[in-house]
Design a protein around this motif. Structure first.
Motif, PDB file in Angstrom:
ATOM      1  N   ALA A 195       0.655  -1.355  -0.078  1.00  0.00           N
ATOM      2  CA  ALA A 195      -0.052   0.379  -0.138  1.00  0.00           C
ATOM      3  C   ALA A 195       0.686   1.034   0.018  1.00  0.00           C
ATOM      4  O   ALA A 195       0.915   2.475  -1.204  1.00  0.00           O
ATOM      5  CB  ALA A 195      -0.818   0.320   1.257  1.00  0.00           C
ATOM      6  N   TYR A 196       2.102   1.415   1.116  1.00  0.00           N
ATOM      7  CA  TYR A 196       2.633   2.733   1.550  1.00  0.00           C
ATOM      8  C   TYR A 196       3.129   2.489  -0.406  1.00  0.00           C
ATOM      9  O   TYR A 196       3.733   3.550  -1.122  1.00  0.00           O
ATOM     10  CB  TYR A 196       3.998   2.373   2.093  1.00  0.00           C
ATOM     11  N   LEU A 197       4.146   1.481  -1.812  1.00  0.00           N
ATOM     12  CA  LEU A 197       4.253   1.862  -2.485  1.00  0.00           C
ATOM     13  C   LEU A 197       3.815   2.413  -3.592  1.00  0.00           C
ATOM     14  O   LEU A 197       3.818   3.134  -4.689  1.00  0.00           O
ATOM     15  CB  LEU A 197       5.049  -0.328  -3.329  1.00  0.00           C
ATOM     16  N   GLU A 198       1.584   2.186  -3.394  1.00  0.00           N
ATOM     17  CA  GLU A 198       1.142   2.008  -4.667  1.00  0.00           C
ATOM     18  C   GLU A 198       1.272   3.685  -4.464  1.00  0.00           C
ATOM     19  O   GLU A 198       0.730   4.759  -5.091  1.00  0.00           O
ATOM     20  CB  GLU A 198       0.255   1.278  -4.823  1.00  0.00           C
ATOM     21  N   THR A 199       0.539   4.593  -2.835  1.00  0.00           N
ATOM     22  CA  THR A 199       0.690   5.643  -2.438  1.00  0.00           C
ATOM     23  C   THR A 199       1.309   6.922  -2.904  1.00  0.00           C
ATOM     24  O   THR A 199       1.514   7.685  -3.297  1.00  0.00           O
ATOM     25  CB  THR A 199       0.491   5.724  -1.009  1.00  0.00           C
ATOM     26  N   GLU A 200       2.800   5.801  -3.252  1.00  0.00           N
ATOM     27  CA  GLU A 200       4.196   7.057  -3.036  1.00  0.00           C
ATOM     28  C   GLU A 200       3.933   6.602  -4.643  1.00  0.00           C
ATOM     29  O   GLU A 200       4.426   8.395  -5.212  1.00  0.00           O
ATOM     30  CB  GLU A 200       5.282   6.499  -2.869  1.00  0.00           C
ATOM     31  N   GLN A 201       4.055   6.207  -5.093  1.00  0.00           N
ATOM     32  CA  GLN A 201       3.970   5.697  -7.045  1.00  0.00           C
ATOM     33  C   GLN A 201       2.758   7.475  -7.294  1.00  0.00           C
ATOM     34  O   GLN A 201       2.740   7.860  -8.530  1.00  0.00           O
ATOM     35  CB  GLN A 201       3.661   4.529  -7.406  1.00  0.00           C
ATOM     36  N   GLU A 202       1.701   7.377  -6.559  1.00  0.00           N
ATOM     37  CA  GLU A 202       0.566   7.916  -6.992  1.00  0.00           C
ATOM     38  C   GLU A 202       0.917   9.675  -6.536  1.00  0.00           C
ATOM     39  O   GLU A 202       0.783  10.526  -7.736  1.00  0.00           O
ATOM     40  CB  GLU A 202      -1.061   7.648  -6.400  1.00  0.00           C
ATOM     41  N   LYS A 203       1.895   9.515  -5.877  1.00  0.00           N
ATOM     42  CA  LYS A 203       2.079  10.941  -5.253  1.00  0.00           C
ATOM     43  C   LYS A 203       3.148  11.597  -7.062  1.00  0.00           C
ATOM     44  O   LYS A 203       2.775  12.503  -7.330  1.00  0.00           O
ATOM     45  CB  LYS A 203       3.147  10.999  -4.033  1.00  0.00           C
ATOM     46  N   LEU A 237      -5.877  18.714  -8.514  1.00  0.00           N
ATOM     47  CA  LEU A 237      -4.056  18.568  -8.313  1.00  0.00           C
ATOM     48  C   LEU A 237      -3.540  18.332  -7.263  1.00  0.00           C
ATOM     49  O   LEU A 237      -3.023  17.097  -6.203  1.00  0.00           O
ATOM     50  CB  LEU A 237      -3.575  18.136  -9.882  1.00  0.00           C
ATOM     51  N   LYS A 238      -3.351  19.609  -6.887  1.00  0.00           N
ATOM     52  CA  LYS A 238      -3.172  19.800  -5.867  1.00  0.00           C
ATOM     53  C   LYS A 238      -3.672  19.323  -4.334  1.00  0.00           C
ATOM     54  O   LYS A 238      -2.655  18.545  -3.570  1.00  0.00           O
ATOM     55  CB  LYS A 238      -2.641  21.345  -5.611  1.00  0.00           C
ATOM     56  N   ALA A 239      -4.705  19.654  -4.579  1.00  0.00           N
ATOM     57  CA  ALA A 239      -5.554  18.529  -3.370  1.00  0.00           C
ATOM     58  C   ALA A 239      -5.172  17.085  -3.089  1.00  0.00           C
ATOM     59  O   ALA A 239      -4.543  16.931  -1.805  1.00  0.00           O
ATOM     60  CB  ALA A 239      -7.208  19.138  -3.376  1.00  0.00           C
ATOM     61  N   GLN A 240      -5.243  17.089  -4.266  1.00  0.00           N
ATOM     62  CA  GLN A 240      -4.934  15.527  -4.123  1.00  0.00           C
ATOM     63  C   GLN A 240      -4.360  14.872  -3.980  1.00  0.00           C
ATOM     64  O   GLN A 240      -3.352  13.587  -3.454  1.00  0.00           O
ATOM     65  CB  GLN A 240      -5.337  14.825  -5.943  1.00  0.00           C
ATOM     66  N   LEU A 241      -2.311  15.886  -4.406  1.00  0.00           N
ATOM     67  CA  LEU A 241      -1.666  15.669  -4.263  1.00  0.00           C
ATOM     68  C   LEU A 241      -1.111  15.931  -2.337  1.00  0.00           C
ATOM     69  O   LEU A 241      -0.779  15.020  -2.214  1.00  0.00           O
ATOM     70  CB  LEU A 241      -0.593  16.452  -4.709  1.00  0.00           C
ATOM     71  N   ALA A 242      -1.272  16.489  -2.125  1.00  0.00           N
ATOM     72  CA  ALA A 242      -1.501  16.813  -0.814  1.00  0.00           C
ATOM     73  C   ALA A 242      -2.286  15.896   0.329  1.00  0.00           C
ATOM     74  O   ALA A 242      -1.458  15.084   1.214  1.00  0.00           O
ATOM     75  CB  ALA A 242      -2.307  17.993   0.208  1.00  0.00           C
ATOM     76  N   LEU A 243      -2.851  15.390  -0.505  1.00  0.00           N
ATOM     77  CA  LEU A 243      -3.807  14.395   0.717  1.00  0.00           C
ATOM     78  C   LEU A 243      -2.942  12.627   0.228  1.00  0.00           C
ATOM     79  O   LEU A 243      -3.198  12.238   1.032  1.00  0.00           O
ATOM     80  CB  LEU A 243      -5.443  13.784  -0.414  1.00  0.00           C
ATOM     81  N   ALA A 244      -2.565  12.805  -1.088  1.00  0.00           N
ATOM     82  CA  ALA A 244      -1.108  11.357  -1.403  1.00  0.00           C
ATOM     83  C   ALA A 244      -0.515  11.378  -0.269  1.00  0.00           C
ATOM     84  O   ALA A 244       0.277  10.523   0.304  1.00  0.00           O
ATOM     85  CB  ALA A 244      -1.057  11.414  -2.681  1.00  0.00           C
ATOM     86  N   ILE A 283     -10.025  28.824 -19.843  1.00  0.00           N
ATOM     87  CA  ILE A 283      -8.863  29.362 -19.011  1.00  0.00           C
ATOM     88  C   ILE A 283      -9.551  28.536 -17.221  1.00  0.00           C
ATOM     89  O   ILE A 283      -8.512  28.231 -15.995  1.00  0.00           O
ATOM     90  CB  ILE A 283      -8.314  30.094 -18.791  1.00  0.00           C
ATOM     91  N   GLU A 284     -10.064  29.011 -16.552  1.00  0.00           N
ATOM     92  CA  GLU A 284     -10.952  28.801 -15.546  1.00  0.00           C
ATOM     93  C   GLU A 284     -11.115  27.028 -14.919  1.00  0.00           C
ATOM     94  O   GLU A 284     -10.684  26.883 -14.108  1.00  0.00           O
ATOM     95  CB  GLU A 284     -12.229  29.558 -15.367  1.00  0.00           C
ATOM     96  N   ALA A 285     -10.933  25.667 -16.333  1.00  0.00           N
ATOM     97  CA  ALA A 285     -11.120  24.431 -15.869  1.00  0.00           C
ATOM     98  C   ALA A 285     -10.308  24.314 -15.807  1.00  0.00           C
ATOM     99  O   ALA A 285      -9.642  23.251 -14.547  1.00  0.00           O
ATOM    100  CB  ALA A 285     -11.578  23.945 -16.939  1.00  0.00           C
ATOM    101  N   VAL A 286      -8.841  25.318 -16.536  1.00  0.00           N
ATOM    102  CA  VAL A 286      -7.567  24.015 -16.379  1.00  0.00           C
ATOM    103  C   VAL A 286      -7.268  24.836 -14.986  1.00  0.00           C
ATOM    104  O   VAL A 286      -6.422  23.644 -14.312  1.00  0.00           O
ATOM    105  CB  VAL A 286      -6.701  25.355 -17.455  1.00  0.00           C
ATOM    106  N   ALA A 287      -7.321  26.238 -14.624  1.00  0.00           N
ATOM    107  CA  ALA A 287      -6.932  26.134 -12.912  1.00  0.00           C
ATOM    108  C   ALA A 287      -7.566  26.015 -11.857  1.00  0.00           C
ATOM    109  O   ALA A 287      -6.981  25.018 -11.103  1.00  0.00           O
ATOM    110  CB  ALA A 287      -7.731  27.913 -12.931  1.00  0.00           C
ATOM    111  N   ASN A 288      -8.872  24.812 -12.494  1.00  0.00           N
ATOM    112  CA  ASN A 288      -9.761  24.150 -11.189  1.00  0.00           C
ATOM    113  C   ASN A 288      -9.043  22.659 -11.447  1.00  0.00           C
ATOM    114  O   ASN A 288      -8.552  22.253  -9.771  1.00  0.00           O
ATOM    115  CB  ASN A 288     -10.983  24.244 -12.004  1.00  0.00           C
ATOM    116  N   LEU A 289      -8.352  22.315 -12.423  1.00  0.00           N
ATOM    117  CA  LEU A 289      -7.964  20.972 -12.980  1.00  0.00           C
ATOM    118  C   LEU A 289      -6.693  21.004 -11.445  1.00  0.00           C
ATOM    119  O   LEU A 289      -6.404  20.194 -11.415  1.00  0.00           O
ATOM    120  CB  LEU A 289      -7.260  20.867 -13.919  1.00  0.00           C
ATOM    121  N   ARG A 290      -5.659  22.674 -11.670  1.00  0.00           N
ATOM    122  CA  ARG A 290      -4.088  22.350 -11.306  1.00  0.00           C
ATOM    123  C   ARG A 290      -4.726  22.137  -9.790  1.00  0.00           C
ATOM    124  O   ARG A 290      -4.223  21.406  -9.191  1.00  0.00           O
ATOM    125  CB  ARG A 290      -3.784  23.373 -11.568  1.00  0.00           C
TER     126      ARG A 290
END
Length: 727
Positions: free
Chosen positions: A235-243, A329-336, A319-326
């Motif tokens: 599990a640790y390895l999979e999370t690290e790969q997702e990050k 991704l940052k939120a998912q990165l913090a969670l990971a 442009i707004e959708a790209v900003a939201n997408l960024r």
């Protein structure tokens, strides 16, 4: 090919020489054989008789009896019995001091024989022996003694002492083995108890549920700590790969702009990503705007303005959708990242738990194996103890008497047949050895080669043994051929035909020179030579005895008086053969012979006769022969076969040459052609070529009758006659 043939012939010659030595020395061989054989017979007769008594025992090594538990100590007896040192060891035990002392004590031999213990023990060591019967486990205990009853008793007691000693040894060894095995069982029981306590302690401390061969670690209903640690790590390895993936996507979004950014963002698979839907609409609106522009519509056309406004709105949405997408991704990165920290802690904890559980499991397995091994060893020791105890109780006799010794009435020593056979063999071998040794020491003349090698003169003839006076023999004797050979060899070996005065000498007395001279004169007379024999042996004259002639008037009378030559020369019964006796023996024989009248006599008879033969005494004994050798033309040496040493014969020749004489050759006399086979070819033709019919001999005249003086032949006729072929 020639070399191999010569080698074969040489080897055959050596074999014949060896056989010749045996034949010549058969008397020595026979005498030595009889002496050794009689010695063996006497020794056998005087040797004390010994009687043998034998006890046969069967030896059973330990473990060869009844086996209580199969497999418990079965190989001990097998190794003991199959050892190559087992039976030799038993032989030494049987004749050892301890065994013999027991027999001595049981038989009271010290008092019976009246000797001390050491002496009696030494006697027993000399008469007791042991030997195995090949292919069996039986041992024969043999006793040889001059008293058959004592031999039987000693054999029986030695066997009994050996049996009792072996039984006591086996019993003591079995008891010691049982005691040692009991101690081993007790010590092993203590070890098993210690192993059991240690295993119980591990079970309690590690909360192991142990039942027979199955065990459960901890109270988590069988969850395997190693599997949990492996799942946490995965599990640790999979999370690290997702990050890592999220970090890469955010970095790419920040790097791209314009169409590239839109294309990359539309490819991201995220739940709130509307770019994949807006981007196709935006691109379609631009294509419509471009189509209307290509149709000639201006920017101020209502439809162009409407489309431009629509494209502008869609661009802001993208442009707004790209900003939201960024931001997503940052939120998912913090969670990971947060989840990765938690998984790290969980993985470390699981690894620690798995490591501790593994150590505990290994300790449990080791303790369990040691406990079980100790238990198995204890069970095996108990079985061996029971087997040894039962084996000791029902143990069979290690030594079983299979044949009792009996009193023997037949002596086994000395072995008469063997001793006499050995005596005969040793006597024969020793006799042959003595014969060859004597042959080695014998320096007498043995062959023609010896004569020619040491004297450097030819052998004129080989005269067989026991040849008598030829003129007295009836008919033509085959032995005469040897003297015909002698006559011919003299004729061809003298360099000057005028040299017709020959003296016959020998090294010692009894070598046959007188007989040789008489027979040679007879053969020469038969061949037509007018032959004169002069008996100049003034020490022991013998020529007159061959013709039964009176010896009172002869050579000495002629030399000391004024007698005429015709007065002292007598006609013999043989035609052409004349004889001058020795006359009365003087006091100074050498002085008479060494005179001018003797020299004149020799010169006179040389002119009158074809051949003059002068008999002389042995040349090594007196000086007469040397004087005669200096007066005559030639000297012939008579050598008896195998009599005088070679150095004496060389002295004979030297004595002749020292006075100026000339040796014409040697006559090898008295040769035993039956034993000396190398001479047979010299005489084998005598009989073959002998005349078939004998010629009549003239009747002998009465002894002492004076023959008329011979007529003086001319030198020419004499020379012609001497060259006739007389065969």
């Amino acid at each position: 090919m020639n070399q191999s043939t010569n080698s074969s012939s040489e080897a055959s010659l050596h074999a014949i020489d060896y056989w010749q030595v045996v034949k010549n020395r058969y008397g020595v061989i026979l005498l030595t054989f009889l002496l050794v054989f009689m010695t063996a017979l006497v020794i056998t007769y005087v040797m004390p008789k010994r009687y043998q008594s034998t006890a046969v025992v069967e030896v059973k090594p330990k473990g060869m009896g009844t086996v209580v538990l199969r497999g418990m100590g079965d190989d001990l007896g097998g190794r003991e019995s199959s050892s190559t040192m087992f039976f030799p060891t038993q032989f030494q035990i049987i004749t050892a001091q301890k065994t013999l002392d027991t027999a001595i004590e049981n038989l009271d031999l010290v008092n019976r024989w009246g000797a001390d213990q050491e002496t009696v023990r030494g006697i027993l060591k000399g008469i007791v022996s042991a030997q195995d019967i090949r292919g069996t486990s039986l041992i024969e205990i043999r006793v040889r003694y001059n008293d058959p009853k004592d031999a039987q008793k000693i054999a029986k007691e030695v066997a009994e002492a050996y049996r009792s000693g072996r039984l006591k040894e086996q019993t003591d060894r079995s008891q010691q083995t049982v005691e040692e095995m009991r101690k081993a069982v007790t010590a092993q029981q203590d070890k098993v108890e210690d192993k059991r306590k240690f295993l119980a302690q591990i079970i309690r401390s590690e909360r192991i549920i142990y039942s027979g061969d199955q065990s459960v670690f901890g109270a988590s209903k069988g969850v395997n700590k190693a599997d949990e640690a492996e799942s946490a790590a995965r599990a640790y390895l999979e999370t690290e790969q997702e990050k890592i993936k999220l970090e890469s996507q955010i970095e790419t979004l920040l790097k791209y702009t314009g169409p590239q950014l839109m294309n990359y963002a539309s490819g991201l698979s995220l739940p709130d990503n509307i770019i994949p839907r807006l981007l196709p609409e935006y691109q379609e609106a631009k294509r419509e705007y471009d189509a209307m522009a290509s149709q000639g519509r201006g920017e101020r056309h209502p439809m162009m303005l409407s489309n431009a406004k629509r494209i502008e709105g869609m661009d802001r949405d993208l442009i707004e959708a790209v900003a939201n997408l960024r931001e997503t991704l940052k939120a998912q990165l913090a969670l990971a990242e947060e989840q990765l920290v938690r998984l790290k802690v969980q993985m470390d904890s699981k690894e620690e738990d798995a490591l501790r559980a593994g150590i505990a499991a290994q300790s449990f397995v080791d303790a369990k194996n040691e406990f079980e091994t100790a238990q198995e060893l204890l069970q095996e020791l108990k079985l061996k103890l029971v087997s040894e105890e039962m084996q000791t109780k029902i143990a069979e006799e290690p030594i079983v008497m299979r044949e009792e010794p009996v009193v023997s009435n037949v002596a086994v020593s000395p072995n008469i047949t063997l001793n006499l056979a050995l005596g005969a063999v040793v006597g024969l071998v020793f006799g042959v050895g003595v014969a060859f040794f004597l042959e080695y020491l014998d320096t007498s003349v043995k062959s023609l080669e010896d004569v020619e090698r040491y004297l450097q003169v030819p052998v004129l003839a080989v005269i067989p043994k026991d040849v008598g006076v030829l003129y007295k023999q009836s008919g033509m004797s085959p032995d005469a051929e040897a003297y015909r050979i002698l006559r011919t060899n003299i004729e061809f070996n003298r360099k000057n035909p005028e040299d017709n005065a020959i003296t016959v000498v020998s090294g010692g007395a009894g070598e046959g020179k007188s007989t040789t001279l008489v027979n040679l004169a007879y053969i020469c007379a038969q061949g037509g030579y007018t032959t004169l024999m002069i008996d100049a042996d003034l020490r022991r004259p013998r020529l007159h005895t061959f013709f039964d002639i009176n010896n009172s008037v002869g050579l000495t009378n002629y030399l000391t008086t004024e007698l005429m030559l015709e007065d002292v020369i007598l006609q013999t019964p043989v035609d052409n053969l004349y004889f001058m006796p020795s006359g009365i023996l003087p006091a100074d024989a050498a002085g008479i012979l060494n005179s001018r009248r003797m020299s004149e006599l020799i010169q006179d008879v040389k002119q009158r006769f074809d051949l003059v033969l002068v008999d002389s005494p042995p040349i090594l004994g007196v000086s007469d022969a040397s004087v005669l050798a200096s007066e005559v033309d030639l000297t012939m040496i008579v050598v008896q076969h195998r009599k005088l040493p070679r150095n004496m014969l060389m002295r004979v020749k030297q004595a002749v040459e020292n006075v100026g004489g000339h040796v014409i050759g040697v006559v090898l006399n008295n040769v035993d052609v039956r034993s000396d086979s190398q001479y047979q070819y010299y005489t084998s033709y005598y009989t073959y070529y002998a005349p078939a019919e004998s010629q009549p001999m003239p009747a002998p005249a009465k002894g002492g009758s004076q023959a008329p003086a011979p007529r003086q032949p001319s030198r020419g006729s004499s020379s012609d006659d001497s060259k006739q072929d007389l065969y």
